[in-house]
Each structure stands twice: as structure tokens, then as C-alpha cells.
Motif scaffolding. Structure first.
Motif, PDB file in Angstrom:
ATOM      1  N   VAL A  35       0.852  -1.187   0.000  1.00  0.00           N
ATOM      2  CA  VAL A  35       0.000   0.000   0.000  1.00  0.00           C
ATOM      3  C   VAL A  35       0.892   1.243   0.000  1.00  0.00           C
ATOM      4  CG1 VAL A  35      -1.852   1.232   1.183  1.00  0.00           C
ATOM      5  CG2 VAL A  35      -1.693  -1.279   1.362  1.00  0.00           C
ATOM      6  N   LEU A  36       0.972   1.894  -1.153  1.00  0.00           N
ATOM      7  CA  LEU A  36       1.788   3.104  -1.251  1.00  0.00           C
ATOM      8  C   LEU A  36       1.030   4.268  -0.624  1.00  0.00           C
ATOM      9  CD1 LEU A  36       2.989   2.567  -4.911  1.00  0.00           C
ATOM     10  CD2 LEU A  36       4.494   2.686  -2.907  1.00  0.00           C
ATOM     11  N   VAL A  37       1.668   4.908   0.344  1.00  0.00           N
ATOM     12  CA  VAL A  37       1.023   6.023   1.049  1.00  0.00           C
ATOM     13  C   VAL A  37       1.707   7.320   0.634  1.00  0.00           C
ATOM     14  CG1 VAL A  37       0.372   6.963   3.290  1.00  0.00           C
ATOM     15  CG2 VAL A  37       0.607   4.473   3.002  1.00  0.00           C
ATOM     16  N   GLY A  38       0.918   8.242   0.075  1.00  0.00           N
ATOM     17  CA  GLY A  38       1.515   9.504  -0.350  1.00  0.00           C
ATOM     18  C   GLY A  38       0.614  10.233  -1.320  1.00  0.00           C
ATOM     19  N   LYS A  39       1.196  11.189  -2.025  1.00  0.00           N
ATOM     20  CA  LYS A  39       0.409  12.008  -2.955  1.00  0.00           C
ATOM     21  C   LYS A  39      -0.038  11.147  -4.143  1.00  0.00           C
ATOM     22  CE  LYS A  39       2.348  16.351  -1.464  1.00  0.00           C
ATOM     23  NZ  LYS A  39       3.034  17.597  -1.732  1.00  0.00           N
ATOM     24  N   LYS A  40      -1.347  10.935  -4.195  1.00  0.00           N
ATOM     25  CA  LYS A  40      -1.910   9.980  -5.153  1.00  0.00           C
ATOM     26  C   LYS A  40      -1.549  10.310  -6.604  1.00  0.00           C
ATOM     27  CE  LYS A  40      -6.078   7.211  -5.576  1.00  0.00           C
ATOM     28  NZ  LYS A  40      -7.338   6.896  -4.869  1.00  0.00           N
ATOM     29  N   ASP A  41      -1.682  11.602  -6.952  1.00  0.00           N
ATOM     30  CA  ASP A  41      -1.411  11.976  -8.347  1.00  0.00           C
ATOM     31  C   ASP A  41       0.053  11.754  -8.718  1.00  0.00           C
ATOM     32  OD1 ASP A  41      -0.777  13.945  -6.523  1.00  0.00           O
ATOM     33  OD2 ASP A  41      -1.096  15.612  -7.928  1.00  0.00           O
ATOM     34  N   VAL A  42       0.929  12.054  -7.781  1.00  0.00           N
ATOM     35  CA  VAL A  42       2.362  11.862  -8.026  1.00  0.00           C
ATOM     36  C   VAL A  42       2.668  10.376  -8.222  1.00  0.00           C
ATOM     37  CG1 VAL A  42       4.671  12.083  -7.005  1.00  0.00           C
ATOM     38  CG2 VAL A  42       3.000  13.934  -6.734  1.00  0.00           C
ATOM     39  N   ILE A  43       2.102   9.559  -7.347  1.00  0.00           N
ATOM     40  CA  ILE A  43       2.355   8.118  -7.427  1.00  0.00           C
ATOM     41  C   ILE A  43       1.776   7.547  -8.722  1.00  0.00           C
ATOM     42  CG2 ILE A  43       1.893   5.870  -6.330  1.00  0.00           C
ATOM     43  CD1 ILE A  43       1.703   7.419  -3.625  1.00  0.00           C
ATOM     44  N   GLN A  44       0.530   7.946  -9.016  1.00  0.00           N
ATOM     45  CA  GLN A  44      -0.119   7.420 -10.223  1.00  0.00           C
ATOM     46  C   GLN A  44       0.618   7.816 -11.501  1.00  0.00           C
ATOM     47  OE1 GLN A  44      -4.145   8.792  -9.574  1.00  0.00           O
ATOM     48  NE2 GLN A  44      -4.872   6.693  -9.169  1.00  0.00           N
ATOM     49  N   SER A  45       1.063   9.087 -11.532  1.00  0.00           N
ATOM     50  CA  SER A  45       1.718   9.499 -12.784  1.00  0.00           C
ATOM     51  C   SER A  45       3.079   8.808 -12.930  1.00  0.00           C
ATOM     52  CB  SER A  45       1.841  11.026 -12.861  1.00  0.00           C
ATOM     53  OG  SER A  45       2.834  11.471 -11.971  1.00  0.00           O
ATOM     54  N   TYR A  46       3.750   8.532 -11.795  1.00  0.00           N
ATOM     55  CA  TYR A  46       5.028   7.820 -11.910  1.00  0.00           C
ATOM     56  C   TYR A  46       4.810   6.378 -12.364  1.00  0.00           C
ATOM     57  CZ  TYR A  46       9.756   6.175 -10.977  1.00  0.00           C
ATOM     58  OH  TYR A  46      11.000   5.639 -11.121  1.00  0.00           O
ATOM     59  N   LEU A  47       3.740   5.745 -11.810  1.00  0.00           N
ATOM     60  CA  LEU A  47       3.445   4.362 -12.218  1.00  0.00           C
ATOM     61  C   LEU A  47       3.062   4.318 -13.711  1.00  0.00           C
ATOM     62  CD1 LEU A  47       1.415   3.047  -9.141  1.00  0.00           C
ATOM     63  CD2 LEU A  47       3.655   2.223  -9.920  1.00  0.00           C
ATOM     64  N   LYS A  48       2.357   5.359 -14.140  1.00  0.00           N
ATOM     65  CA  LYS A  48       1.965   5.428 -15.551  1.00  0.00           C
ATOM     66  C   LYS A  48       3.199   5.577 -16.433  1.00  0.00           C
ATOM     67  CE  LYS A  48      -1.531   7.572 -18.462  1.00  0.00           C
ATOM     68  NZ  LYS A  48      -2.440   8.717 -18.623  1.00  0.00           N
ATOM     69  N   LYS A  49       4.094   6.460 -15.981  1.00  0.00           N
ATOM     70  CA  LYS A  49       5.344   6.684 -16.710  1.00  0.00           C
ATOM     71  C   LYS A  49       6.129   5.366 -16.830  1.00  0.00           C
ATOM     72  CE  LYS A  49       9.632   9.148 -15.993  1.00  0.00           C
ATOM     73  NZ  LYS A  49      10.387   9.824 -14.944  1.00  0.00           N
ATOM     74  N   LYS A  50       6.121   4.564 -15.752  1.00  0.00           N
ATOM     75  CA  LYS A  50       6.830   3.280 -15.761  1.00  0.00           C
ATOM     76  C   LYS A  50       5.998   2.205 -16.462  1.00  0.00           C
ATOM     77  CE  LYS A  50      10.114   2.478 -13.281  1.00  0.00           C
ATOM     78  NZ  LYS A  50      11.596   2.589 -13.408  1.00  0.00           N
ATOM     79  N   ASP A  51       4.781   2.585 -16.854  1.00  0.00           N
ATOM     80  CA  ASP A  51       3.875   1.644 -17.507  1.00  0.00           C
ATOM     81  C   ASP A  51       3.683   0.378 -16.663  1.00  0.00           C
ATOM     82  OD1 ASP A  51       2.134   0.865 -19.439  1.00  0.00           O
ATOM     83  OD2 ASP A  51       3.667  -0.066 -20.713  1.00  0.00           O
ATOM     84  N   PHE A  52       3.491   0.587 -15.344  1.00  0.00           N
ATOM     85  CA  PHE A  52       3.349  -0.562 -14.451  1.00  0.00           C
ATOM     86  C   PHE A  52       2.001  -0.528 -13.753  1.00  0.00           C
ATOM     87  CE2 PHE A  52       3.712  -2.849 -10.463  1.00  0.00           C
ATOM     88  CZ  PHE A  52       4.368  -4.014 -10.838  1.00  0.00           C
ATOM     89  N   SER A  53       1.335  -1.620 -13.779  1.00  0.00           N
ATOM     90  CA  SER A  53       0.150  -1.735 -12.923  1.00  0.00           C
ATOM     91  C   SER A  53       0.074  -3.151 -12.406  1.00  0.00           C
ATOM     92  CB  SER A  53      -1.116  -1.372 -13.696  1.00  0.00           C
ATOM     93  OG  SER A  53      -1.428  -2.427 -14.577  1.00  0.00           O
ATOM     94  N   SER A  54      -0.421  -3.283 -11.178  1.00  0.00           N
ATOM     95  CA  SER A  54      -0.509  -4.602 -10.548  1.00  0.00           C
ATOM     96  C   SER A  54      -1.575  -4.530  -9.476  1.00  0.00           C
ATOM     97  CB  SER A  54       0.851  -4.968  -9.926  1.00  0.00           C
ATOM     98  OG  SER A  54       0.677  -6.006  -8.991  1.00  0.00           O
ATOM     99  N   SER A  55      -2.317  -5.584  -9.359  1.00  0.00           N
ATOM    100  CA  SER A  55      -3.334  -5.640  -8.296  1.00  0.00           C
ATOM    101  C   SER A  55      -2.666  -5.708  -6.927  1.00  0.00           C
ATOM    102  CB  SER A  55      -4.206  -6.876  -8.493  1.00  0.00           C
ATOM    103  OG  SER A  55      -3.385  -8.029  -8.424  1.00  0.00           O
ATOM    104  N   ARG A  56      -1.373  -5.918  -6.919  1.00  0.00           N
ATOM    105  CA  ARG A  56      -0.654  -6.022  -5.651  1.00  0.00           C
ATOM    106  C   ARG A  56      -0.130  -4.687  -5.149  1.00  0.00           C
ATOM    107  NH1 ARG A  56       3.599 -10.507  -6.027  1.00  0.00           N
ATOM    108  NH2 ARG A  56       3.709 -10.036  -3.810  1.00  0.00           N
ATOM    109  N   LEU A  57      -0.375  -3.637  -5.971  1.00  0.00           N
ATOM    110  CA  LEU A  57      -0.031  -2.282  -5.520  1.00  0.00           C
ATOM    111  C   LEU A  57      -1.299  -1.495  -5.279  1.00  0.00           C
ATOM    112  CD1 LEU A  57       2.913  -0.689  -7.579  1.00  0.00           C
ATOM    113  CD2 LEU A  57       2.980  -1.723  -5.305  1.00  0.00           C
TER     114      LEU A  57
END
Lengths: 313, 313
Positions: A35-57
Motif C-alpha cells: 500500500v503506497l502512502v503519499g500524494k496519489k497523483d504523483v504516485i499514479q503518474s510515476y506508475l503510468k510513466k513506468k507503464d506498471f500496474s498490478s493488483s498487488r499495488l
């Protein structure tokens, strides 16, 4: 199992932290959600940039950040929506089984005391560090910095806490507990260690083997090395510097490589009602993944329940 | 220059000690005479066996031996003719310019206090150890075990003593004095280090640069690292164990090789009216030769006179 991770804490946050979480999804057992705790938009845009998604995050939003230099108590009071505060909220409400951060160590320590609180009967929660042993096994030494000045009774409890950790997390049958001192013989040492020796010697909960010296940290003499937080901090930082010097000289060795903080990932806060691991400010993604792994071992061992058992007896 | 050497002190005495003295006659400057103190017949027969004679080796008979495990004060009282007692007699009467022993450390410390005594104004003489620096230079840290419990005023004096040593023996122009602590910032640490920080900061005799941490021992931050004898002892023995582990793995490096006690040979007792060096119990001939060399550098720097200058001012 859900492990909360402060996405905003650490010198290289949030990038290195999120990269570490991604690495952990590949390395840790499948029953673990991070569970990543922090600024949602920052985290989401970084994950998008890395093209990573997982039900485990998963992501839990926290609007504020406590920076490395801030005063712990002030920062926690003034920033109730900081990632550290929100992380502890998740831990306290059992929405997370553990909480990890490479951010402000003082704020992590104070946050634990404010939120999940010390186990009843524990005078001073402490920070422990794993101890690589020459024989390939792993020991523990504590405290490494939370309590600079200690009373003898506090060192005695560190012995109990360390013994319990070594038994349930490290899987050592009857861990040997040693007291860091400047000589082997009973009667040696400071006023503090002389008094702590007597308390540890009389303690029936643990397997006290007597004094150990600076030269015994890495040998078989003790699995658990008890010291005040001042001494433990000097030992920890000196060991890290030995590793750094060797790395700078391209010297590599399986034993000394275990001095690398990255290989362990963090130090547990022990004696509180919850599983908490703090990491080095400079944590790399590998260190973060290993910190999450360490946190999962605390959860599996149910370590804070074992502390309760000692002190409720 | 005459350096008295306890021929009977150390785990491998008298053989290793006498071998070390022989080695020193070959290595040290020609103006140095080594005075072997101990059982004359034993020393003479060993020299005969080695077929060695030199005008640079003298013998002063001492009938008794204080063994490693003996209680320092009791042993010195009960054995006035021990090699340690006689060695200090030679130092006090100026028949020797320095005295060295790899024997009972406690007896050497107490013997110094009984015979040549502390420099007036010095609260607690201490034991110092050289500190190998990554840049190739050498620093010093003190105390390494004589004073487990210290008051802030005592740590302040260690700063002055270390500064003076670094200036006159190590030849550093304006040595940087650091206080071993668990964080860099002013205000960090134990009650002891917080108070010592303020005293050191206000001390005009030295060049205090603030706190140093365990990771700073080997870098350029400070030439002199001040700590209580408990902490210093843990650091010293941990460093020795790092060297021993590397040696056991056949790892060799010019920097880490300087952790080897043999390369330095001993630790000076500072703050007393005389030049005294104590060696490791396991001292080899090489270590003994280097201990004698260290003693000669104290004599040349006239270090105890410089301590007197500070405290007579």
C-alpha cells in the motif's frame, strides 16, 4: 498481508520508493499487497510513466510530507495528513499489517509512540539492526539509536526484546544474549553495564551468556547483543562505513557484503503494538524491496504479539 | 634515548618481547638504547641462545612478574620488584625516557598513576589509539578503555590531550577535534555528549569542529575523535576484528592493513608525567619493535611537557 509503504519518505522519494515497491511485487510472496502512502497523483503518474500496474499495488492518499530535517513531534502535530501519519493510521486500524518508511527516523519513532503505542510494560521501544555472523547466520543488536541514555532496566528489556525477536523472527532455538561491554569478566564496564549485567544474569526469560566485546559482534558468542542506543549507533555507522570503504575499493566478500544496508533494507522498531520498519534515508529500490521483505517476516512471526506475552505474564 | 621495555609482559613473553627488542635495534635510530626489564638470567640465556649481543640492549633485573589476570592495585602493592614496578621506577628516576609493556594493562595504568603520576590539572589520564585515515594520514581517538564512565569535563580534557598529541606527535598543524556522537547536529546525543559538546565548543585551546559519527572515523572530518573509554574500547576492538576477519579471508588492502595492531604496536597512556606505551597481550616481535618506535616518537615530541604547558597556564 498488506504492507503500508511511505512513498514520500527518503532522499530519493518518491521514485526510488515506488521502484522498490515494483521490485517487491516481483520478489515477494503473492499474498503480499503493498500500500503506497503519499500524494496519489504523483504516485499514479510515476506508475503510468513506468507503464506498471498490478493488483498487488494499492495507493492511499496522503496530502502532506514530513521532510528529513523536520522536528519529529512538531511535524507530526502540524501535519496530520502526512504520509507518516496516514501510514500509522492504517497500521493502528489494522488496514495494514506493517508500516515501512525510509523517511524521517525521529518522526517514525515518535509516530509509533503516538499511534500504535508501546506494548504495555515496555519502558522504551527501540530500534534493532541485523548482525551478519561469520558462520553465515544472522544475529541482532539493539538499541541502535532510539535511546541514547538508558537505565539498567531498559537494557534488561532490550535483552528480552532481542531474545524474542531472535527466537520468533530469526528462528534461533534458544538465542544467546550478550551484553556489549569493554571486557569479558563480570564486574567490568560502566556503572550502567555493571548494573545491567546483574539484571540480565537474573532474568529467567532469556539465555544470558555474559559480556561480549567489540570483537565479538560477528562471531558465535551471542545471537543478541544488547547495548544502549549511543553505542549501537556508533557500531552501526562504523560497520556501514567499513562496507562503503570496501565498496569504494571494489573489494567484495560474501560476509562483508552483508554489511550493506541495501541487503537488509531496514531496522525494525521493536516493543510497539505493530510491525514497523525504518529504512536508510538514501534507500535504493533494492533496499526498499528488502525492507518490505523484512516487514513481511515480522508479520509472519507475529512479533508484537510475542512481546505482549512477555509483559502480560 | 633510553626506552625501558617490560621483557616479562605479554602472552608470548619473554621470547616475543626480546625478539622485538632485537628487531628494534636493527630498525630504530642509533641513538636509542632498549633497556630490557625482567629476570636477568632468563633474558641473558635467551639472548645467548639467539647468539645476539648489542651495546644498544641493556638489562635491568626485576625479580617478579605481574601476570595478565592479576588485580592491578593488589599486584603492584604485593610485587614491588615486578618488571612493571621496576620499569616505572626507571621512568620516574629518568633512567629511562619511556616505558613500554605488552603486559597487564590495568597494572600499567595504575602503575603510571602511582609512580610518575598524572600531570597536574589532568583529571583522568587516558589511553589513546591511532586512527588510520583513508587519505593516508593518521588521526587519534581517545579514550579507548581507561575511563569507562566520564564526566563532560573529562571529555573536554580528552579533546585538549588529543589535540596536543596530534599537533606535536603527529605533526598536524591545527588538528580538527570531533566529538563522537550519534548525530551531527548540535543538541544530539546523550546527556554526557550534549554537555561535553558545549564545553568543547567553548574551549579556546583547541579546534573543535563539532560532532562526528561512527561513519566518520576514517574520513577527513576530524583528526582527533573524543569519546568515553567505553565507546572507544568498542570501536577499537571492532576495528581489530574487522582486520582479523579480513586477514582470515586473505583479503589485503593498504588501508585496512593499518587496522592491524602490529603495524602500530601500542597505545600511549596520555596525561601522565612520562612517556608510556602499552601493547596488545598477543604482541608479536614486529608489534614490539613498532611499540618501541612509537615510544621514541613520544620522547622526541616531548609530549608530556606539552601537557604540562596546557595545565600550568
Amino acid at each position: 498481508m498488506r504492507i503500508a509503504l511511505d512513498a514520500m519518505g527518503g532522499d530519493f522519494a518518491p521514485e526510488a520508493i515506488i521502484d522498490g515497491a515494483i521490485l517487491a511485487t516481483q520478489r515477494l510472496k503473492e499474498d503480499i499487497t503493498i500500500v503506497l502512502v503519499g500524494k496519489k497523483d504523483v504516485i499514479q503518474s510515476y506508475l503510468k510513466k513506468k507503464d506498471f500496474s498490478s493488483s498487488r499495488l494499492a495507493i492511499v492518499h496522503a496530502d502532506e510530507v514530513i521532510s528529513m530535517g523536520e522536528h519529529p513531534t512538531k511535524a507530526l502535530t502540524q501535519k496530520p495528513n502526512s504520509s507518516i501519519s496516514v501510514g500509522y493510521y492504517l497500521l493502528k486500524t489494522k488496514e495494514a499489517d506493517a508500516f515501512c518508511s525510509a523517511g524521517n527516523t525521529g518522526a517514525m519513532m515518535v509516530g509509533a509512540m503516538f499511534s500504535v503505542k508501546a506494548v504495555e510494560g515496555v519502558m522504551r521501544p527501540c530500534i534493532a539492526n541485523l548482525l551478519p555472523k561469520l558462520n553465515g547466520s544472522t544475529g541482532i543488536f539493539l538499541d541502535v539509536g532510539a535511546n541514547a541514555d538508558c537505565k539498567p532496566e531498559v537494557l534488561e528489556q532490550f535483552g528480552e526484546i532481542g531474545y524474542t525477536y531472535a527466537k520468533y523472527v530469526l528462528g534461533i532455538k534458544n538465542p544467546k544474549v550478550g551484553l556489549m561491554n569493554l571486557g569479558e569478566e563480570e564486574g567490568k564496564g560502566t556503572v550502567l553495564t555493571q548494573a545491567a549485567f546483574q539484571l540480565l544474569k537474573g532474568n529467567k526469560n532469556i539465555n544470558f551468556i555474559g559480556n561480549v566485546e567489540g570483537r565479538d559482534l560477528f562471531n558465535d558468542k551471542a545471537d543478541v547483543v544488547v547495548c544502549d542506543g549511543f553505542t549501537g549507533n556508533v557500531i552501526l555507522k562504523m560497520a556501514e562505513s567499513v562496507y562503503d570503504i570496501m565498496a569504494s575499493k571494489n573489494m567484495s566478500d560474501p560476509f562483508f557484503d552483508r554489511f550493506n544496508y541495501e541487503a537488509v533494507g531496514g531496522s525494525p522498531i521493536l516493543g510497539v503494538n505493530g510491525n514497523v520498519v525504518i529504512g536508510h534515508g538514501v534507500s535504493s529500490p533494492l533496499a526498499i524491496a528488502n525492507m518490505l521483505n523484512l516487514a513481511s517476516s515480522l508479520v509472519r512471526a507475529n512479533i508484537s504479539e510475542h512481546f505482549k506475552e512477555i509483559y502480560s505474564a
